[in-house]
Design a protein around this motif. Structure first.
Motif, mmCIF file in Angstrom:
data_model
loop_
_atom_site.group_PDB
_atom_site.id
_atom_site.type_symbol
_atom_site.label_atom_id
_atom_site.label_comp_id
_atom_site.label_asym_id
_atom_site.label_seq_id
_atom_site.Cartn_x
_atom_site.Cartn_y
_atom_site.Cartn_z
ATOM 1 N N UNK A 42 -10.267 -9.699 -7.211
ATOM 2 C CA UNK A 42 -9.061 -8.951 -7.553
ATOM 3 C C UNK A 42 -8.488 -8.231 -6.339
ATOM 4 N N UNK A 43 -9.368 -7.657 -5.515
ATOM 5 C CA UNK A 43 -8.853 -6.918 -4.362
ATOM 6 C C UNK A 43 -8.181 -7.837 -3.357
ATOM 7 N N UNK A 44 -8.685 -9.079 -3.248
ATOM 8 C CA UNK A 44 -8.065 -10.027 -2.338
ATOM 9 C C UNK A 44 -6.762 -10.562 -2.934
ATOM 10 N N UNK A 45 -6.791 -10.848 -4.236
ATOM 11 C CA UNK A 45 -5.605 -11.411 -4.873
ATOM 12 C C UNK A 45 -4.435 -10.432 -4.832
ATOM 13 N N UNK A 46 -4.736 -9.141 -4.951
ATOM 14 C CA UNK A 46 -3.663 -8.147 -5.008
ATOM 15 C C UNK A 46 -3.512 -7.387 -3.702
ATOM 16 N N UNK A 47 -4.064 -7.933 -2.612
ATOM 17 C CA UNK A 47 -4.039 -7.206 -1.345
ATOM 18 C C UNK A 47 -2.610 -6.915 -0.902
ATOM 19 N N UNK A 48 -1.750 -7.926 -0.913
ATOM 20 C CA UNK A 48 -0.378 -7.721 -0.467
ATOM 21 C C UNK A 48 0.371 -6.770 -1.393
ATOM 22 N N UNK A 49 0.207 -6.966 -2.703
ATOM 23 C CA UNK A 49 0.905 -6.103 -3.650
ATOM 24 C C UNK A 49 0.411 -4.658 -3.553
ATOM 25 N N UNK A 50 -0.908 -4.501 -3.433
ATOM 26 C CA UNK A 50 -1.443 -3.141 -3.296
ATOM 27 C C UNK A 50 -0.942 -2.482 -2.018
ATOM 28 N N UNK A 51 -0.904 -3.274 -0.928
ATOM 29 C CA UNK A 51 -0.405 -2.726 0.334
ATOM 30 C C UNK A 51 1.059 -2.328 0.197
ATOM 31 N N UNK A 52 1.866 -3.209 -0.472
ATOM 32 C CA UNK A 52 3.277 -2.887 -0.669
ATOM 33 C C UNK A 52 3.443 -1.647 -1.539
ATOM 34 N N UNK A 53 2.626 -1.547 -2.578
ATOM 35 C CA UNK A 53 2.720 -0.382 -3.443
ATOM 36 C C UNK A 53 2.310 0.889 -2.703
ATOM 37 N N UNK A 54 1.219 0.793 -1.932
ATOM 38 C CA UNK A 54 0.798 1.960 -1.152
ATOM 39 C C UNK A 54 1.881 2.363 -0.162
ATOM 40 N N UNK A 55 2.491 1.352 0.463
ATOM 41 C CA UNK A 55 3.549 1.647 1.413
ATOM 42 C C UNK A 55 4.728 2.321 0.710
ATOM 43 N N UNK A 56 5.108 1.773 -0.483
ATOM 44 C CA UNK A 56 6.203 2.369 -1.226
ATOM 45 C C UNK A 56 5.890 3.784 -1.691
ATOM 46 N N UNK A 57 4.648 3.981 -2.190
ATOM 47 C CA UNK A 57 4.264 5.320 -2.640
ATOM 48 C C UNK A 57 4.191 6.291 -1.477
ATOM 49 N N UNK A 58 3.693 5.804 -0.337
ATOM 50 C CA UNK A 58 3.627 6.666 0.848
ATOM 51 C C UNK A 58 5.026 7.069 1.286
ATOM 52 N N UNK A 59 5.927 6.065 1.326
ATOM 53 C CA UNK A 59 7.307 6.368 1.694
ATOM 54 C C UNK A 59 7.934 7.336 0.686
ATOM 55 N N UNK A 60 7.659 7.092 -0.604
ATOM 56 C CA UNK A 60 8.197 7.999 -1.618
ATOM 57 C C UNK A 60 7.629 9.400 -1.495
#
Length: 583
Positions: A275-293
């Motif tokens: 799961x962590x590998x499958x969602x790596x890009x999405x999790x990174x994008x979400x973390x980036x979006x949340x960090x920016x927010x």
């Protein structure tokens, strides 16, 4: 009337003076406004990230199921090739109970030419005679192909993991006369499980119906032969045959998996993607979006705090001025000046404070005059509570007139200065006085020394310390009522005397009337005779009489006529005495 006689208004306590801004302050509201503006974007970002995660979740599970089907097809093709080999070899076996020499020789030739994934090819005759099928493995016979597959086990010859695939040999009467068995090395199956386009950490596992691992793409030697039947995800896969699920695998890693049955053998192919590998890009994008927010929110809050401070300073000053004004400092004016709405508010505050100071001064002056009027009034005055009828305030005249001290008065009720027999009337009067503006009436009061006085009461509705009350003015009318009673007695006596005098006068009038009639009757006849004889003498003997005699006869007639007129006037006067006098 809302003034309090004889009592100054209590100061109002303002606990908020000097207090720090609370949750409802401008600063807090601006911060909440920023949160209200930024939060939807954060929620939208989170929702989009969650949506992408769900889409990716479905995509990965779909991909895992596709690969599981592909692996199942590969294994099925491999088993089909093995079955074809066994069936071709079975055709060379002679029917009957004794092996054919040519079939044995052909079997040796086939065995010598087997690929490397085959370890052995054996033909066994049943030891119990024709028709008896020897128990070769713990596997089961496939209804479609007639294949029997054993559980994985290490070969005593090579030490490698193998499975035995058996095919029965039938005679012309469909009786089992022998079993053709091929020992398959599982290394070849591991090669069939390898798929290059799966993410790193993905694992493909092949298990049988009992949950025993037949092959695995990672750590093959460590996992083959292990029993995984205690894991729920394995049991669900064996029961459902095909599907997707997310679970923690036996190695402790959470994976999205797809599983599919191998059609020709009782095996299930698992494809698990971490799961962590499958969602790596999405999790990174979400973390980036949340960090920016979060950074945007922090900057917005800092800016809002700065702007709130700039805006809140004059508001705090204006609030402090308002608190001071409400605490009683009516001369307080705010120095806040601004060209915007805040300046308009400050100007309005100053105008309001000036008007409030002016009106308060006028009210204080009216209250002072009212207090002086209440305290210096020579007539007794008091205020009583409408609900309890307790005295709330009394003036000096009431204290002097009734004899009780001010403290004694304030501990008493209206009934304490009334006779006991007036209690019902008092209760009815108090009950009827609600809402009445002015009430007047005469009551009997009792003073401290026990003496009773008659007072004329005038009361008006008012508010005393926020409670409904009545202001009472009491006028002692005891002497006036006594004088009025004496006057009534005098009037009655005078009327009696007048009646007596009238009766006497009426008797005198009756006597006068009697006398008048008597006189008129007794005098009229002689007068008529005198007048008649005088007239006869003038008429009959006037020629023989001298002038003096005629003159004397004329005087006699004239006086007789005057005397007759006097008698008529006397009778008219007597009649007038019996008539009523009209104004």
């Amino acid at each position: 009337m809302s003034a309090t006689p004889g009592r100054a208004p209590a100061p109002v306590s303002h606990a908020t003076a000097g207090a720090r801004p609370g949750p409802g302050s401008i600063r807090a509201r601006l911060v909440l406004l920023v949160l209200a503006v930024v939060t939807p974007f954060l929620l939208l970002t989170t929702f989009n990230g969650w949506t992408r995660l769900r889409e990716k979740h479905d995509e990965v599970q779909t991909r895992a199921l596709e690969v599981a089907r592909l692996v199942g097809a590969r294994v099925d093709d491999h088993v089909a090739a093995l079955e074809a080999l066994l069936k071709a070899t079975r055709g060379l076996v002679a029917s009957g109970t004794t092996p054919d020499q040519r079939a044995t020789a052909a079997l040796e030739v086939i065995r010598a030419s087997l690929p490397s994934e085959f370890e052995d090819l054996v033909l066994r005759r049943p030891a119990a005679g024709p028709g008896a099928l020897p128990v070769l493995t713990s596997g089961r016979v496939s209804p479609a192909a007639g294949l029997t597959v054993s559980e994985p086990a290490r070969s005593p010859v090579s030490g490698r993991y193998t499975v035995t695939v058996s095919l029965p040999v039938l005679d012309t009467r469909e009786r089992i006369v022998a079993t053709l068995s091929a020992t398959l090395v599982l290394d070849r199956l591991r090669q069939l499980l390898e798929t290059e386009d799966l993410p790193e950490g993905s694992v493909v596992t092949l298990v049988d119906r009992k949950g025993i691992v037949v092959a695995r793409s990672l750590d093959f030697e460590r996992w083959v032969g292990r029993d995984l039947s205690r894991y729920p995800y394995v049991r669900r896969a064996i029961e459902t045959g095909e599907g997707v699920q997310e679970a923690v695998f036996a190695d402790g890693i959470r994976r999205l998996s797809g599983h599919s049955h191998v059609p020709s053998v009782p095996w299930v192919a698992f494809v698990g993607i971490p799961s962590n590998v499958a969602f790596a890009e999405e999790n990174a994008a979400m973390r980036q979006g949340l960090t920016l927010g979060a950074v945007t929110l922090a900057l917005a809050l800092v800016l809002a705090g700065f702007l709130a401070g700039v805006l809140a300073r004059p508001l705090r000053a204006l609030t402090a001025d308002a608190v001071a004004l409400s605490a009683g400092d009516l001369s307080r004016r705010t120095p806040v000046r601004s060209p915007d709405e805040l300046g308009q508010l400050a100007d309005a505050f100053n105008h309001m404070a000036a008007a409030l100071e002016r009106r308060t001064s006028e009210l204080q002056e009216r209250e002072r005059l009212y207090h002086e009027l209440f305290e210096t009034n020579p007539l007794p005055m008091w205020v009583f509570d409408l609900e309890t009828t307790r005295f709330l305030s009394v003036n000096d005249a009431a204290v002097r007139r009734y004899g009780w001290s001010r403290e004694e008065f304030l501990a008493m009720k209206l009934a304490d200065i009334r006779p006991p027999e007036d209690a019902p009337r008092l209760e009815a009067a108090v009950a009827a006085s609600h809402g009445e503006r002015s009430i007047a009436g005469v009551w009997r009061h009792v003073r401290r020394d026990g003496s009773a006085i008659d007072v004329e009461i005038t009361s008006n509705a008012m508010t005393f310390a926020g409670r409904p009350a009545r202001l009472v003015l009491a006028v002692d009318v005891t002497e006036r009522l006594r004088n009025e009673a004496a006057m009534r007695r005098f009037t009655q006596e005078l009327e009696r005397r007048v009646a007596d005098r009238t009766a006497d006068l009426q008797a005198a009038n009756r006597e006068l009337e009697t006398f008048s009639y008597s006189v008129s009757h007794d005098l009229r006849a002689p007068l008529r005779a005198i007048g008649g004889f005088a007239r006869i003498l003038r008429e009959d003997h006037g020629a023989r009489l001298d002038a003096e005699v005629l003159r004397m006869l004329e005087v006699v007639g004239t006086n007789a006529a005057r005397m007759s007129q006097l008698i008529d006037d006397l009778l008219a006067f007597a009649r007038a005495a019996r008539q009523e006098v009209h104004a």
